[in-house]
Design a protein around this motif. Structure first.
Motif, PDB file in Angstrom:
ATOM      1  N   ILE A 145       0.983  -1.076   0.091  1.00 22.98           N
ATOM      2  CA  ILE A 145       0.121  -0.069  -0.027  1.00 22.98           C
ATOM      3  C   ILE A 145       0.907   1.317  -0.048  1.00 22.98           C
ATOM      4  CG2 ILE A 145      -1.719  -1.322   1.283  1.00 22.98           C
ATOM      5  CD1 ILE A 145      -1.017   0.294   3.648  1.00 22.98           C
ATOM      6  N   LYS A 146       0.127   2.516  -0.310  1.00 23.88           N
ATOM      7  CA  LYS A 146       0.919   3.579  -0.375  1.00 23.88           C
ATOM      8  C   LYS A 146       1.202   4.134   0.794  1.00 23.88           C
ATOM      9  CE  LYS A 146       1.800   3.680  -4.958  1.00 23.88           C
ATOM     10  NZ  LYS A 146       3.203   3.535  -5.505  1.00 23.88           N
ATOM     11  N   GLY A 147       1.933   5.161   1.039  1.00 21.33           N
ATOM     12  CA  GLY A 147       2.257   6.016   2.240  1.00 21.33           C
ATOM     13  C   GLY A 147       1.089   6.711   2.878  1.00 21.33           C
ATOM     14  N   THR A 148       0.047   6.924   1.694  1.00 18.01           N
ATOM     15  CA  THR A 148      -1.119   7.910   1.750  1.00 18.01           C
ATOM     16  C   THR A 148      -2.075   6.753   2.774  1.00 18.01           C
ATOM     17  OG1 THR A 148      -2.091   7.336  -0.190  1.00 18.01           O
ATOM     18  CG2 THR A 148      -1.178   9.646   0.434  1.00 18.01           C
ATOM     19  N   GLN A 149      -2.044   5.699   2.363  1.00 20.30           N
ATOM     20  CA  GLN A 149      -2.788   4.571   3.050  1.00 20.30           C
ATOM     21  C   GLN A 149      -2.276   4.031   4.515  1.00 20.30           C
ATOM     22  OE1 GLN A 149      -2.777   2.679  -1.085  1.00 20.30           O
ATOM     23  NE2 GLN A 149      -4.727   1.508   0.132  1.00 20.30           N
ATOM     24  N   VAL A 150      -1.010   4.304   4.571  1.00 20.16           N
ATOM     25  CA  VAL A 150      -0.431   3.977   5.675  1.00 20.16           C
ATOM     26  C   VAL A 150      -0.988   5.186   6.910  1.00 20.16           C
ATOM     27  CG1 VAL A 150       1.635   3.995   7.190  1.00 20.16           C
ATOM     28  CG2 VAL A 150       1.640   2.855   4.964  1.00 20.16           C
ATOM     29  N   ASN A 151      -0.819   6.401   6.145  1.00 19.56           N
ATOM     30  CA  ASN A 151      -1.430   7.507   7.109  1.00 19.56           C
ATOM     31  C   ASN A 151      -2.993   7.028   7.405  1.00 19.56           C
ATOM     32  OD1 ASN A 151       0.914   8.961   7.335  1.00 19.56           O
ATOM     33  ND2 ASN A 151       0.463   9.821   5.228  1.00 19.56           N
ATOM     34  N   LYS A 152      -3.519   6.600   6.778  1.00 26.33           N
ATOM     35  CA  LYS A 152      -5.084   6.263   7.005  1.00 26.33           C
ATOM     36  C   LYS A 152      -5.275   5.222   8.086  1.00 26.33           C
ATOM     37  CE  LYS A 152      -7.396   7.566   2.652  1.00 26.33           C
ATOM     38  NZ  LYS A 152      -7.923   6.682   1.423  1.00 26.33           N
ATOM     39  N   ALA A 153      -4.098   4.376   7.997  1.00 22.88           N
ATOM     40  CA  ALA A 153      -4.098   3.105   9.129  1.00 22.88           C
ATOM     41  C   ALA A 153      -3.851   4.035  10.425  1.00 22.88           C
ATOM     42  CB  ALA A 153      -3.027   2.011   8.712  1.00 22.88           C
ATOM     43  N   LEU A 154      -2.739   4.906  10.330  1.00 23.18           N
ATOM     44  CA  LEU A 154      -2.306   5.453  11.637  1.00 23.18           C
ATOM     45  C   LEU A 154      -3.531   6.368  12.144  1.00 23.18           C
ATOM     46  CD1 LEU A 154       1.269   6.902  10.280  1.00 23.18           C
ATOM     47  CD2 LEU A 154       0.623   4.845  11.621  1.00 23.18           C
ATOM     48  N   ASN A 155      -4.311   6.859  11.227  1.00 20.18           N
ATOM     49  CA  ASN A 155      -5.350   7.744  11.825  1.00 20.18           C
ATOM     50  C   ASN A 155      -6.425   6.834  12.392  1.00 20.18           C
ATOM     51  OD1 ASN A 155      -4.709  10.456  11.289  1.00 20.18           O
ATOM     52  ND2 ASN A 155      -5.119  10.033   9.220  1.00 20.18           N
ATOM     53  N   TYR A 156      -6.774   5.719  11.865  1.00 22.89           N
ATOM     54  CA  TYR A 156      -7.369   4.627  12.520  1.00 22.89           C
ATOM     55  C   TYR A 156      -7.152   4.153  13.688  1.00 22.89           C
ATOM     56  CZ  TYR A 156      -9.637   0.205  13.143  1.00 22.89           C
ATOM     57  OH  TYR A 156     -10.427  -0.948  13.615  1.00 22.89           O
ATOM     58  N   LEU A 157      -5.910   3.979  14.095  1.00 25.59           N
ATOM     59  CA  LEU A 157      -5.448   3.509  14.978  1.00 25.59           C
ATOM     60  C   LEU A 157      -5.442   4.386  16.259  1.00 25.59           C
ATOM     61  CD1 LEU A 157      -1.993   1.623  14.167  1.00 25.59           C
ATOM     62  CD2 LEU A 157      -4.128   0.522  15.051  1.00 25.59           C
ATOM     63  N   LYS A 188      10.200   8.493   9.008  1.00 25.10           N
ATOM     64  CA  LYS A 188       8.812   8.925   8.923  1.00 25.10           C
ATOM     65  C   LYS A 188       8.092   8.391   7.603  1.00 25.10           C
ATOM     66  CE  LYS A 188      10.120  13.326  10.933  1.00 25.10           C
ATOM     67  NZ  LYS A 188       9.942  14.912  10.681  1.00 25.10           N
ATOM     68  N   ILE A 189       6.771   8.639   7.669  1.00 21.87           N
ATOM     69  CA  ILE A 189       5.944   7.960   6.466  1.00 21.87           C
ATOM     70  C   ILE A 189       6.278   8.934   4.976  1.00 21.87           C
ATOM     71  CG2 ILE A 189       3.610   6.999   5.860  1.00 21.87           C
ATOM     72  CD1 ILE A 189       4.891   6.087   8.346  1.00 21.87           C
ATOM     73  N   ASP A 190       6.434   8.131   4.013  1.00 19.05           N
ATOM     74  CA  ASP A 190       6.657   8.778   2.768  1.00 19.05           C
ATOM     75  C   ASP A 190       5.299   8.506   2.098  1.00 19.05           C
ATOM     76  OD1 ASP A 190       7.077   9.553   0.127  1.00 19.05           O
ATOM     77  OD2 ASP A 190       9.000   8.662  -0.003  1.00 19.05           O
ATOM     78  N   ASP A 191       4.509   9.588   1.484  1.00 19.46           N
ATOM     79  CA  ASP A 191       3.422   9.370   1.069  1.00 19.46           C
ATOM     80  C   ASP A 191       3.551   8.611  -0.282  1.00 19.46           C
ATOM     81  OD1 ASP A 191       2.174  10.581   3.068  1.00 19.46           O
ATOM     82  OD2 ASP A 191       1.490  12.473   2.027  1.00 19.46           O
ATOM     83  N   ASN A 192       4.590   8.896  -1.144  1.00 21.03           N
ATOM     84  CA  ASN A 192       4.564   8.230  -2.242  1.00 21.03           C
ATOM     85  C   ASN A 192       5.491   6.837  -2.183  1.00 21.03           C
ATOM     86  OD1 ASN A 192       3.501  10.601  -3.667  1.00 21.03           O
ATOM     87  ND2 ASN A 192       5.514  11.812  -3.245  1.00 21.03           N
ATOM     88  N   ARG A 193       5.900   6.575  -1.270  1.00 24.77           N
ATOM     89  CA  ARG A 193       6.482   5.161  -1.015  1.00 24.77           C
ATOM     90  C   ARG A 193       5.330   4.087  -0.959  1.00 24.77           C
ATOM     91  NH1 ARG A 193      10.189   2.897   3.846  1.00 24.77           N
ATOM     92  NH2 ARG A 193      10.120   0.777   3.185  1.00 24.77           N
ATOM     93  N   THR A 194       5.839   2.663  -1.431  1.00 22.89           N
ATOM     94  CA  THR A 194       5.037   1.611  -1.130  1.00 22.89           C
ATOM     95  C   THR A 194       5.625   0.977  -0.048  1.00 22.89           C
ATOM     96  OG1 THR A 194       4.585   1.246  -3.669  1.00 22.89           O
ATOM     97  CG2 THR A 194       4.424  -0.383  -2.176  1.00 22.89           C
ATOM     98  N   TYR A 195       4.548   0.488   0.802  1.00 20.00           N
ATOM     99  CA  TYR A 195       4.957  -0.334   2.080  1.00 20.00           C
ATOM    100  C   TYR A 195       4.377  -1.504   1.945  1.00 20.00           C
ATOM    101  CZ  TYR A 195       6.649   4.200   3.919  1.00 20.00           C
ATOM    102  OH  TYR A 195       6.864   5.576   4.256  1.00 20.00           O
ATOM    103  N   PHE A 196       5.084  -2.524   2.496  1.00 22.02           N
ATOM    104  CA  PHE A 196       4.524  -3.964   2.672  1.00 22.02           C
ATOM    105  C   PHE A 196       4.150  -4.117   4.169  1.00 22.02           C
ATOM    106  CE2 PHE A 196       7.828  -3.890  -0.685  1.00 22.02           C
ATOM    107  CZ  PHE A 196       6.851  -4.298  -1.854  1.00 22.02           C
TER     108      PHE A 196
END
Length: 252
Positions: A145-157, A188-196
């Protein structure tokens, strides 16, 4: 001519007599057999099952490791010893499999508190322990998933106010549950990076309202059940050491 007519009539009679009759169900009869102590056991069936029963019990109750304390999912507000332990085990067991197939490392793990169905009690740890804490058939999935979705996960938490198990992820929130600090493996979270991110199939498909795993670049099914990951980990260690730490905390 008379003989021919006789033969025709005979054939017609035979055809009519050979016609299949239609059977209709008119009544069903039965009786209820109460299961009670008065119902005698079937000794032949008991004798047939016993070797399999004894083998399963022996396998489930064989000691694999040791727990120096009892670990419960309600022992912490934002992170718990058992939750941290379970997320760390998923990373340790799944990452070598994922890397061997993709050449990449898992970036972080996210599970759900509700998936922890029992404590790990002080004393011997067995395969039965793994079945108790994880009775479901959930398997590990790695979503890209992209960094933007990681940020959504963090907001969820941050808004869930719940100790969902995480590993390789750090999250600090304030008294208003706003994010103060967030990082993956210290970066730090990079919005454009792909995270596994490693999770289970239930959460990947939106369980517990975790909708941020989709859409994704790719999803990797490891064919590795969470329960089996725990059993494999228990098998290779002597004593477990779960701890509450600072991976998800709130500051005032």
């Amino acid at each position: 001519m008379i003989f021919k007519q006789f033969m025709i009539c005979t054939c017609l009679v035979l055809l009519v007599s050979c016609k299949t009759k239609t059977l209709n169900l008119t009544k069903i009869e039965g009786k209820q057999i109460q299961i009670s102590e008065e119902l005698p056991p079937n000794q032949d069936l008991i004798d047939f099952i016993k070797p399999y029963h004894d083998h399963v019990v022996s396998t489930l109750d064989s000691t694999l490791a040791y727990a120096p304390e009892t670990y419960n999912k309600n022992d912490g507000t934002f992170n718990t010893a058992i939750g941290n332990f379970m997320a760390d085990v998923v990373y340790e067991q799944a990452n070598p499999i994922f890397k061997s197939r993709t050449g990449q490392d898992i970036d972080f793990v996210l599970l759900n508190k509700g998936g922890i169905r029992a404590p790990i009690s002080k004393g011997n740890i067995t395969s039965r322990t793994a079945y108790e804490i994880m009775p479901f058939e959930n398997s590990i999935i790695v979503a890209a998933i992209k960094g933007t979705q990681v940020n959504k996960a963090l907001n969820y938490l941050s808004k869930s106010k719940t100790a969902h198990p995480v590993s390789k992820l750090k999250l600090v929130i304030n008294s208003d549950f706003d994010i103060v600090e967030a990082s993956v493996k210290g970066q730090k979270i990079d919005d454009n990076r792909t995270y596994f991110v490693a999770t289970n199939d239930y959460l990947y498909n939106g369980g517990d309202n975790m909708t941020f795993f989709k859409p994704n670049d790719t999803a990797y099914v490891l064919n590795y059940k969470l329960r089996n990951a725990f059993i494999d980990y228990f098998t290779k260690v002597d004593t477990i050491n779960p701890m509450i730490d600072d991976r998800f905390i709130q500051i005032q």
